[in-house]
Design an enzyme around this catalytic site. Structure first.
Site, PDB file in Angstrom:
ATOM      1  N   ILE A  85       0.811  -1.220   0.000  1.00 54.53           N
ATOM      2  CA  ILE A  85       0.000   0.000   0.000  1.00 54.53           C
ATOM      3  C   ILE A  85       0.845   1.272   0.000  1.00 54.53           C
ATOM      4  O   ILE A  85       0.307   2.377  -0.077  1.00 54.53           O
ATOM      5  CB  ILE A  85      -0.962   0.034   1.205  1.00 54.53           C
ATOM      6  CG1 ILE A  85      -0.210  -0.112   2.533  1.00 54.53           C
ATOM      7  CG2 ILE A  85      -2.024  -1.044   1.073  1.00 54.53           C
ATOM      8  CD1 ILE A  85      -1.106   0.000   3.763  1.00 54.53           C
ATOM      9  N   GLY A  86       2.161   1.141   0.059  1.00 51.61           N
ATOM     10  CA  GLY A  86       3.016   2.320   0.017  1.00 51.61           C
ATOM     11  C   GLY A  86       4.481   1.951   0.094  1.00 51.61           C
ATOM     12  O   GLY A  86       4.835   0.863   0.554  1.00 51.61           O
ATOM     13  N   GLU A  87       5.335   2.842  -0.399  1.00 57.88           N
ATOM     14  CA  GLU A  87       6.776   2.619  -0.293  1.00 57.88           C
ATOM     15  C   GLU A  87       7.511   3.942  -0.411  1.00 57.88           C
ATOM     16  O   GLU A  87       6.979   4.929  -0.904  1.00 57.88           O
ATOM     17  CB  GLU A  87       7.267   1.633  -1.350  1.00 57.88           C
ATOM     18  CG  GLU A  87       7.059   2.038  -2.790  1.00 57.88           C
ATOM     19  CD  GLU A  87       7.516   0.945  -3.748  1.00 57.88           C
ATOM     20  OE1 GLU A  87       8.613   0.403  -3.536  1.00 57.88           O
ATOM     21  OE2 GLU A  87       6.774   0.644  -4.693  1.00 57.88           O
ATOM     22  N   GLY A  88       8.755   3.937   0.075  1.00 56.36           N
ATOM     23  CA  GLY A  88       9.581   5.131   0.035  1.00 56.36           C
ATOM     24  C   GLY A  88      11.013   4.767   0.342  1.00 56.36           C
ATOM     25  O   GLY A  88      11.401   3.593   0.266  1.00 56.36           O
ATOM     26  N   PHE A  90      12.481   4.525   3.073  1.00 58.51           N
ATOM     27  CA  PHE A  90      12.628   3.704   4.273  1.00 58.51           C
ATOM     28  C   PHE A  90      12.337   2.239   4.003  1.00 58.51           C
ATOM     29  O   PHE A  90      12.760   1.369   4.746  1.00 58.51           O
ATOM     30  CB  PHE A  90      11.671   4.199   5.359  1.00 58.51           C
ATOM     31  CG  PHE A  90      10.233   4.220   4.910  1.00 58.51           C
ATOM     32  CD1 PHE A  90       9.476   3.065   4.882  1.00 58.51           C
ATOM     33  CD2 PHE A  90       9.658   5.405   4.484  1.00 58.51           C
ATOM     34  CE1 PHE A  90       8.160   3.087   4.448  1.00 58.51           C
ATOM     35  CE2 PHE A  90       8.337   5.433   4.045  1.00 58.51           C
ATOM     36  CZ  PHE A  90       7.594   4.268   4.021  1.00 58.51           C
ATOM     37  N   GLY A  91      11.558   1.937   2.965  1.00 64.48           N
ATOM     38  CA  GLY A  91      11.131   0.569   2.705  1.00 64.48           C
ATOM     39  C   GLY A  91       9.705   0.538   2.192  1.00 64.48           C
ATOM     40  O   GLY A  91       9.270   1.461   1.498  1.00 64.48           O
ATOM     41  N   LYS A 108       5.079  -1.935   8.251  1.00 63.11           N
ATOM     42  CA  LYS A 108       6.171  -1.221   7.577  1.00 63.11           C
ATOM     43  C   LYS A 108       7.432  -2.066   7.670  1.00 63.11           C
ATOM     44  O   LYS A 108       7.963  -2.300   8.754  1.00 63.11           O
ATOM     45  CB  LYS A 108       6.397   0.157   8.197  1.00 63.11           C
ATOM     46  CG  LYS A 108       7.507   0.947   7.501  1.00 63.11           C
ATOM     47  CD  LYS A 108       7.433   2.438   7.790  1.00 63.11           C
ATOM     48  CE  LYS A 108       8.052   2.823   9.088  1.00 63.11           C
ATOM     49  NZ  LYS A 108       8.203   4.288   9.242  1.00 63.11           N
ATOM     50  N   ASP A 206       9.265  16.031  11.049  1.00 59.42           N
ATOM     51  CA  ASP A 206       9.029  15.562   9.681  1.00 59.42           C
ATOM     52  C   ASP A 206       7.552  15.661   9.306  1.00 59.42           C
ATOM     53  O   ASP A 206       6.988  14.736   8.724  1.00 59.42           O
ATOM     54  CB  ASP A 206       9.528  14.121   9.523  1.00 59.42           C
ATOM     55  CG  ASP A 206       9.740  13.745   8.054  1.00 59.42           C
ATOM     56  OD1 ASP A 206       9.849  14.669   7.214  1.00 59.42           O
ATOM     57  OD2 ASP A 206       9.806  12.547   7.743  1.00 59.42           O
TER      58      ASP A 206
END
Length: 414
Positions: A85-88, A90-91, A108, A206
């Site tokens: 459902i998501g990534e960036g 960081f992983g 995560k 952040d």
């Protein structure tokens, strides 16, 4: 009582960096050395093993639930693409279902060579284990099997603010005014809790649209605490830190000096509020050159209140109370002041935003606050004037909110 006093951290060797400054561009940290380890370098491997042992000693003292890697692999169907459902940097984040309880969660999985290292992992587990608020994402638990690092959160069904404000698909309905104010208020209340209620205070560091998660009713919760730091205590006015954060959201004084205060978060909130008002990204290289930096583009408008409606997101199609928009822009402008000391407190921001919603049911509520501290004798004339201006703007916002709600209850009175 200091809620962090029962945790003891070993001093770790600092890994040299290529640069003292690190930013996230498009949601990722830049300027960091990933420090990949190699079998042919036994010293590096030994140091990593030592750090892993130290991390285990710290995480063993944390009360959050622990999961085995096998449990989380089962929950996410062995981390299948369909669950992603998501990534960036960081992983990756997966949607999963815990076998024992049936709970739907977000998992995560940190990239072992990515941008969030062991230190950030421990900070996030520690912070979210100790800090509990309805506008902070709830940490269910974590996994630290071997070199695996995973975090398990409550599942937020609407994803992030970025998904609904900045990454709209053609078939998505834009957020209406009340929903935007509701989201802004939720994020502001989360920051207020970190700054005023946590002991010692916590600087989030952040804040951005991608880190504001939304539940099914568009209630906002702050997530991703890997960069959070304990704020100054006692006579200290700031904490010094290597510059980290997301490009465009960092306060100018923090970017210049590395000196971090809660007012650094206030600046970042101002950026997010401006994004909510305009529907624009803080940095957008697809726009004309003089419009690529949102704050720079908006600054001239801040000086002319008659132009405030020009900042409204076109997708709102003019459906918003103009005076409420003007007050929201004024709040954003105060948060984005170049001088940190004249920015408002988050409690001021919460109060102002709480009176800018126009929902008939009054669903945007404002909690009770203690009286703000009185300025000391050493307060400068400039600071006093700035504080008076800030209080006047907040009072105007409250007055507008009361009048607006009274009118909604009895429209024939006008």
């Amino acid at each position: 009582m200091n809620c962090f006093s029962c945790f003891y951290f070993h001093e770790k060797k600092k890994v040299p960096r290529d640069s003292d400054n690190s930013y996230r561009r498009n949601g990722e940290v830049t300027g960091r050395d990933n420090n990949k380890t190699h079998p042919e370098n036994p010293k590096t491997v030994n140091e990593q093993n030592k750090n892993n042992d130290e991390d285990k000693e710290v995480t063993n003292n944390i009360a959050a639930q622990t999961f085995s890697f096998r449990e989380l692999a089962t929950a996410t169907k062995n981390f299948r693409q369909e669950c992603l459902i998501g990534e960036g940097g960081f992983g990756r984040v997966y949607k999963g279902k815990l076998e024992k309880t049936g709970m739907i969660v977000a998992v995560k999985q940190l990239d072992r060579n990515g941008l969030q290292g062991n230190k950030e992992f421990i900070v996030e587990v520690l912070m979210l284990s100790l800090l509990h608020h309805k506008h902070l994402v709830n940490l269910i638990g974590y996994c630290a099997d071997g070199d695996q690092r995973l975090l398990v959160y409550e599942y937020m069904s609407r994803g992030s603010l970025e998904d609904h404000l900045l990454d709209l698909t053609p078939d998505q309905i834009p957020l209406d005014w009340d929903t935007r104010i509701r989201i802004a208020l939720g994020a502001a209340m989360g920051l207020e809790y970190l700054h005023d209620k946590a002991n010692p205070p916590v600087i989030y560091r952040d804040l951005k649209a991608a880190n504001i998660l939304l539940d099914g009713e568009f209630n906002a919760k702050l997530s991703d605490f890997g960069l959070a730091k304990l704020g100054p205590v006692g006579d200290k006015q700031h904490v010094s830190s290597r510059v980290m954060g997301t490009y465009g959201y960092c306060a100018p004084e923090y970017q210049r000096t590395g000196q971090l205060t809660t007012k650094s978060d206030v600046y970042s909130f101002g950026v997010v509020l401006l994004e909510l008002i305009t529907g624009r990204r803080v940095i957008d290289t697809t726009r004309p050159k003089d419009e690529q930096n949102l704050v720079t583009w908006a600054q001239p408008v801040f000086k002319e209140p008659s132009r405030f409606p020009e900042l409204a997101d076109p997708s709102l199609e003019g459906v918003f109370p103009e005076k409420a928009l003007n007050q929201a822009v004024a709040v954003a402008a105060m948060c984005l002041q170049e001088e940190a000391t004249v920015r408002p407190l988050m409690s001021d921001v919460v109060t102002a935003l709480g009176f800018l919603g126009t929902a008939p049911d009054g669903s945007i509520s404002v909690p009770h606050y203690d009286d703000p501290p009185q300025p000391s004798d050493e307060t400068s004339v400039e600071d006093s004037v700035a504080a008076e201006e800030r209080e006047r703007a907040v009072a105007e916002a409250m007055e507008w909110g009361v009048a607006s709600r009274a009118h909604s209850r009895n429209p024939s009175a006008s």
